[in-house]
Structures are given as structure tokens and as C-alpha cells.
Design a protein around this motif. Structure first.
Motif, mmCIF file in Angstrom:
data_model
loop_
_atom_site.group_PDB
_atom_site.id
_atom_site.type_symbol
_atom_site.label_atom_id
_atom_site.label_comp_id
_atom_site.label_asym_id
_atom_site.label_seq_id
_atom_site.Cartn_x
_atom_site.Cartn_y
_atom_site.Cartn_z
ATOM 1 N N LEU A 5 0.885 -1.081 -0.025
ATOM 2 C CA LEU A 5 0.158 -0.225 -0.118
ATOM 3 C C LEU A 5 0.836 1.393 0.080
ATOM 4 N N ARG A 6 0.455 2.465 -0.474
ATOM 5 C CA ARG A 6 1.012 3.639 -0.640
ATOM 6 C C ARG A 6 0.384 4.439 0.662
ATOM 7 N N ILE A 7 0.996 4.707 1.559
ATOM 8 C CA ILE A 7 0.536 5.120 2.810
ATOM 9 C C ILE A 7 1.256 6.428 3.161
ATOM 10 N N TRP A 8 0.471 7.441 3.704
ATOM 11 C CA TRP A 8 0.846 8.790 4.232
ATOM 12 C C TRP A 8 0.597 8.668 5.814
ATOM 13 N N LEU A 9 1.735 8.743 6.739
ATOM 14 C CA LEU A 9 1.441 8.601 8.036
ATOM 15 C C LEU A 9 2.037 9.933 8.611
ATOM 16 N N THR A 10 1.151 10.720 9.612
ATOM 17 C CA THR A 10 1.631 11.880 10.125
ATOM 18 C C THR A 10 1.999 11.443 11.572
ATOM 19 N N GLY A 11 3.068 12.310 12.313
ATOM 20 C CA GLY A 11 3.395 11.970 13.543
ATOM 21 C C GLY A 11 4.371 10.830 13.739
ATOM 22 N N ALA A 12 5.136 10.595 12.606
ATOM 23 C CA ALA A 12 5.846 9.343 12.590
ATOM 24 C C ALA A 12 7.200 9.398 13.182
ATOM 25 N N SER A 13 7.343 10.452 13.989
ATOM 26 C CA SER A 13 8.784 10.539 14.468
ATOM 27 C C SER A 13 9.024 9.850 15.883
ATOM 28 N N SER A 14 7.755 9.505 16.762
ATOM 29 C CA SER A 14 7.968 8.911 18.064
ATOM 30 C C SER A 14 6.467 8.221 18.196
ATOM 31 N N GLY A 15 6.727 7.460 19.433
ATOM 32 C CA GLY A 15 5.456 7.022 20.097
ATOM 33 C C GLY A 15 4.730 6.010 19.052
ATOM 34 N N ILE A 16 3.438 6.205 18.950
ATOM 35 C CA ILE A 16 2.549 5.086 18.116
ATOM 36 C C ILE A 16 3.081 5.324 16.622
ATOM 37 N N GLY A 17 3.300 6.550 16.297
ATOM 38 C CA GLY A 17 3.459 6.918 14.857
ATOM 39 C C GLY A 17 4.775 6.044 14.429
ATOM 40 N N LEU A 33 6.404 9.457 5.166
ATOM 41 C CA LEU A 33 6.400 9.994 6.721
ATOM 42 C C LEU A 33 6.569 11.276 7.008
ATOM 43 N N SER A 34 5.546 12.010 7.652
ATOM 44 C CA SER A 34 5.600 13.132 8.131
ATOM 45 C C SER A 34 5.818 13.468 9.565
ATOM 46 N N ALA A 35 6.368 14.579 10.054
ATOM 47 C CA ALA A 35 6.491 14.776 11.423
ATOM 48 C C ALA A 35 7.284 16.412 11.383
ATOM 49 N N ARG A 36 7.268 16.756 12.553
ATOM 50 C CA ARG A 36 8.152 18.162 12.808
ATOM 51 C C ARG A 36 9.687 17.898 12.575
ATOM 52 N N GLY A 50 14.693 3.384 -0.700
ATOM 53 C CA GLY A 50 13.651 3.615 -1.866
ATOM 54 C C GLY A 50 12.280 3.224 -1.480
ATOM 55 N N GLN A 51 12.102 2.867 -0.058
ATOM 56 C CA GLN A 51 10.665 2.416 0.267
ATOM 57 C C GLN A 51 9.945 3.759 0.982
ATOM 58 N N LEU A 52 10.623 4.410 1.568
ATOM 59 C CA LEU A 52 9.962 5.462 2.381
ATOM 60 C C LEU A 52 10.359 6.978 2.042
ATOM 61 N N LEU A 53 9.609 7.530 2.061
ATOM 62 C CA LEU A 53 9.579 9.187 1.454
ATOM 63 C C LEU A 53 9.622 9.785 3.047
ATOM 64 N N VAL A 54 10.556 10.880 3.018
ATOM 65 C CA VAL A 54 10.728 11.689 4.164
ATOM 66 C C VAL A 54 10.251 12.910 3.725
ATOM 67 N N LEU A 55 9.060 13.373 4.484
ATOM 68 C CA LEU A 55 8.378 14.667 3.897
ATOM 69 C C LEU A 55 7.881 15.483 5.374
ATOM 70 N N PRO A 56 9.228 16.062 5.949
ATOM 71 C CA PRO A 56 8.928 16.796 7.236
ATOM 72 C C PRO A 56 7.462 17.793 6.829
ATOM 73 N N ALA A 57 6.676 17.686 8.009
ATOM 74 C CA ALA A 57 5.503 18.748 7.929
ATOM 75 C C ALA A 57 4.935 18.880 9.237
ATOM 76 N N ASP A 58 4.293 20.156 9.422
ATOM 77 C CA ASP A 58 3.516 20.632 10.847
ATOM 78 C C ASP A 58 2.190 20.801 10.394
ATOM 79 N N LEU A 59 1.414 19.893 11.247
ATOM 80 C CA LEU A 59 -0.233 20.183 11.067
ATOM 81 C C LEU A 59 -0.560 21.503 11.226
#
Length: 257
Positions: A5-17, A33-36, A50-59
Motif C-alpha cells: 500500500l501507499r500510505i501517508w503517516l503523520t506524527g511518525a517521529s515517535s510513539g505510536i507513529g 512519513l511526516s513529522a516536525r 527507496g521504500q520510504l519518503l521523508v516529508l517533514p511537515a507540521d499540522l
């Protein structure tokens, strides 16, 4: 799951994410993967070239979310799952009732997720059996002391997702609300009140993924704790008040990444 699957996950830098990111990547899925904070995302991406995109973002920064969605579209052209995990929590002190605190919590837990949904919807409409999921909270089952801001934001998120489910059905987009109890994460580590039936992040991530794969409308865990809160919340108001008045005291303000 046979097809990645192609999945966008926010808050991926710690905890459950972060646990979700690890388990989904290990299962072979493609992740944005997005996080601050970008550093933890980069470290995980190095393990899966090649499997993960790192896309820093703030909600709270709509422009950064739009940029992330643009990059996802450029790489994949569509999105199968959007998992809104990022959030924050601050406790309210009624003797210093601070409207700014409410704005901060609402800006992340409600308005930020709305901005992310707006950025992702065109991609989800092109996805394979697309699904929108968001991490709410079991606090919405029963009002608790000092949770006025956090609980209100998660209650608003609950209504948002349940209403969206009705409107997104026309495009075949499923919706899942995730309602956890206490999970051992950096956000809960600062709590200085009892957290019954707390589970670890790995277990939480496994339950979330299993629920999403099954297409569950609501993913509640741990089941006994969430059942207790639901029953408590449905008691007559006077009895509920008497039983919950002294819970969750004292506590420290906290915020997630």
C-alpha cells in the motif's frame, strides 16, 4: 497483505507513529512519513532504501502539508491510506483558564488534521480501496477532569470522521477512527497520575494495523479499559460525576511531536 500500500503517516517521529512506521515498512508497504522532526524519519528511511519518503511537515502549517501531498502525488500518483496520527495534549488548570491553550490544542488535533485531509483527498480518490484513519482518544467516551481542551478536540475529530464517512462513501473511501486508551509513549511519560491498563507502542501499532486491514470503523483498545470508559460515560450524570470528579489529578502539561 499481498499488495503493498501507499500510505501517508503523520506524527511518525515517535510513539505510536514511529511504531506504525516500523511495522508497516517491515511489511513491505510504501510510506510517506511526516513529522516536525525529520531526523528520526531519516534514520528509519535509511533502513528501507527507496521504500520510504521523508516529508517533514507540521499540522499547523498548511503550506507544508500541501507540499508533502504534492511530493506524494509526484512519486506515487495516488494514496491508499492516510493515517492521521500526529496530535498534542495539554491539561487545563481552571484557576488559570487559558484560551490560548485551547487554540493550540485545537489547531493541531482538529484544524491541522482538516488541512491534511484537504491536501490528501485528491490522492485518496485515486487510491486502491482507499482509507482515511485518524487517532482519536478513548477520552471521548467519558468526560474527565482537566481534559477540557484535549477531550473537546478529540470529540470534534470523532464527529468529523463519522460525518466524513457518510460523504466519502460516494468515492469508495473508507474511514476508521482509532480510539486508544493509555499507551506508553513520550506523550504519556510525563503523566504523574495512574494510567490503568497501559500498553506499549508496539502492541498499539499491531492493533491499529490489524483493525485497518479489516476495515474497522472504530479501532478501540485495550478493549476492557475502553469498555469501562464507555459504560462510565453512559451512567446517569450524577453518578458519573461522583465517580470521575477526582480522576487524573495531578498531571503535567504535555505535547507530542
Amino acid at each position: 497483505m499481498s499488495t503493498p500500500l501507499r500510505i501517508w503517516l503523520t506524527g511518525a517521529s515517535s510513539g505510536i507513529g514511529l511504531e506504525l512506521a516500523r511495522q508497516l515498512a517491515a511489511a513491505g508497504h510504501q510510506l510517506a512519513l511526516s513529522a516536525r522532526r525529520a531526523e528520526p524519519l531519516q534514520q528509519l528511511a535509511e533502513q528501507y532504501p527507496g521504500q520510504l519518503l521523508v516529508l517533514p511537515a507540521d499540522l499547523t502549517d498548511a503550506a507544508s502539508l500541501q507540499r508533502a501531498a504534492h511530493d506524494i502525488g509526484a512519486h506515487w500518483g495516488a494514496l491508499d491510506w492516510l493515517i492521521l496520527n500526529a496530535g498534542c495534549c495539554e491539561y487545563v488548570e481552571v484557576d488559570e483558564f487559558d484560551p490560548a491553550l485551547f487554540r493550540r490544542v485545537m489547531d493541531t488535533n482538529l484544524h491541522g488534521n482538516v488541512e491534511c485531509i484537504a491536501a490528501a483527498l485528491p490522492l485518496l480518490r485515486q487510491g486502491n480501496q482507499p482509507r482515511l484513519a485518524a487517532v482519536g482518544s478513548s477520552v471521548t467516551f467519558c468526560p474527565l477532569p482537566r481534559a477540557e481542551a484535549y477531550g473537546a478536540s478529540k470529540a470534534a475529530l470523532r464527529y468529523l470522521l463519522q460525518s466524513l464517512e457518510l460523504d466519502l462513501a460516494q468515492w469508495g473511501i473508507g474511514v476508521s477512527l482509532i480510539s486508544p486508551g493509555f499507551v506508553d509513549t513520550p506523550m504519556t511519560a510525563v503523566n504523574d497520575f495512574p494510567m490503568p491498563m497501559r500498553i506499549d507502542g508496539q502492541s498499539a501499532a499491531r492493533r491499529i494495523i490489524r483493525g485497518l486491514e479489516r476495515g474497522q470503523r472504530e479501532i478501540r483498545f485495550p478493549w476492557l479499559f475502553t469498555l469501562f470508559l464507555r459504560l462510565l460515560g453512559n451512567l446517569p450524570n450524577g453518578l458519573r460525576f461522583a465517580l470521575t470528579r477526582g480522576l487524573a489529578r495531578p498531571a503535567s502539561n504535555k505535547e507530542s511531536s
